[in-house]
Design an enzyme around this catalytic site. Structure first.
Site, short mmCIF file in Angstrom:
data_model
loop_
_atom_site.label_atom_id
_atom_site.label_comp_id
_atom_site.label_asym_id
_atom_site.label_seq_id
_atom_site.Cartn_x
_atom_site.Cartn_y
_atom_site.Cartn_z
CE LYS A 1 18.95 118.07 26.11
NZ LYS A 1 19.83 119.47 25.71
C1 E4P Z 1 20.72 122.52 26.02
O1 E4P Z 1 19.92 121.60 27.15
C2 E4P Z 1 20.31 123.20 25.62
O2 E4P Z 1 20.54 122.57 24.33
C3 E4P Z 1 20.70 124.54 25.72
O3 E4P Z 1 21.03 125.69 26.59
C4 E4P Z 1 20.51 125.30 23.82
O4 E4P Z 1 21.22 126.28 23.88
P1 E4P Z 1 21.41 127.86 22.58
O5 E4P Z 1 19.96 128.19 22.64
O6 E4P Z 1 22.08 128.74 23.49
O7 E4P Z 1 21.91 127.03 21.17
#
Ligand code: E4P
Length: 218
Positions: A83
């Protein structure tokens, strides 16, 4: 539509993987920090629990270090998706890693223009954050619709839309209606998907009537 689970808690992942409904996992530095554990150990453990892609996020901000981190994370298991953030360094890293056949999830996407760049950089997944857009009174789902339209215009763009920052079942249903490829769900939202009071009440009534018959199937 594929369901990923948005957590680094391997106990929860093991639990939900047993439903047979999990297609992958996403983590981020905040979720790793929440476990209080070593990132490399956690990611390796999760990769053994699920067959699908497991997103592990780099933490460097410059291209050279990001690339080295991404290569190291990708060596942990075949199902690691590296990522990277939606920055120029992140996109360069995406291009380099995807050129090596490594899956890349480009994260922190808040605009269709960013999603277009990620696809051109060879991302396997683009992660638009719908909940965080809703939080600032912007329609997160409108972004999913825009990205879907753009990606569908070009056969050469093979990036999957991974709806992130999901806060409730409505987000999941709306994303599915728009044809998003994946939604990554916090465990609580995944569990909420099944809940309906009429299901509970209906089952209770069926079973009460059944017990009155005195019969047993087995
Ligand atoms: C996933 O890949 C993201 O990092 C995550 O869904 C972020 O979610 P949040 O906005 O609830 O922290």
């Amino acid at each position: 539509m594929k369901f990923f689970i948005d957590t680094a808690d391997s106990r929860e992942i093991r639990d939900l993987a047993s439903t047979g409904l999990l297609d992958g996992v996403t983590t981020n530095p905040s979720l790793i920090a929440k476990t209080g554990r070593n990132m490399l150990e956690v990611i390796s453990e999760i990769c053994d629990l699920v067959e699908g892609p497991v997103s592990a996020e780099v933490t460097a901000t410059d291209f050279e270090t990001m690339l080295k981190e991404g290569e190291k994370l990708a060596r942990l298991a075949d199902n690691v998706a590296v990522k990277v953030p939606l920055t120029w360094a992140g996109l360069k890293t995406c291009k380099a890693l995807s050129g090596q056949g490594i899956m890349v999830n480009v994260t922190l996407c808040f605009s269709a223009a960013q999603a277009l760049l990620a696809a051109k950089a060879g991302a396997s997944f683009i992660s638009p954050f719908v909940g965080r857009l809703d939080d600032i009174a912007t329609d997160g789902m409108a972004l999913i619709s825009e990205i879907r339209q753009i990606y569908d215009n070009y056969d050469s763009l093979a990036t999957e839309i991974l709806v992130a920052s999901v806060r409730n079942p409505r987000h999941v249903v709306d994303a599915a209606k728009l044809g998003a490829d994946v939604a990554t769900l916090p465990p609580a939202v995944l569990k909420q998907l099944i809940a309906h009071p009429l299901t509970d009440r209906g089952l209770e009534a069926f079973l009460a009537d059944w017990h009155k018959t005195g019969q047993a199937i087995l």
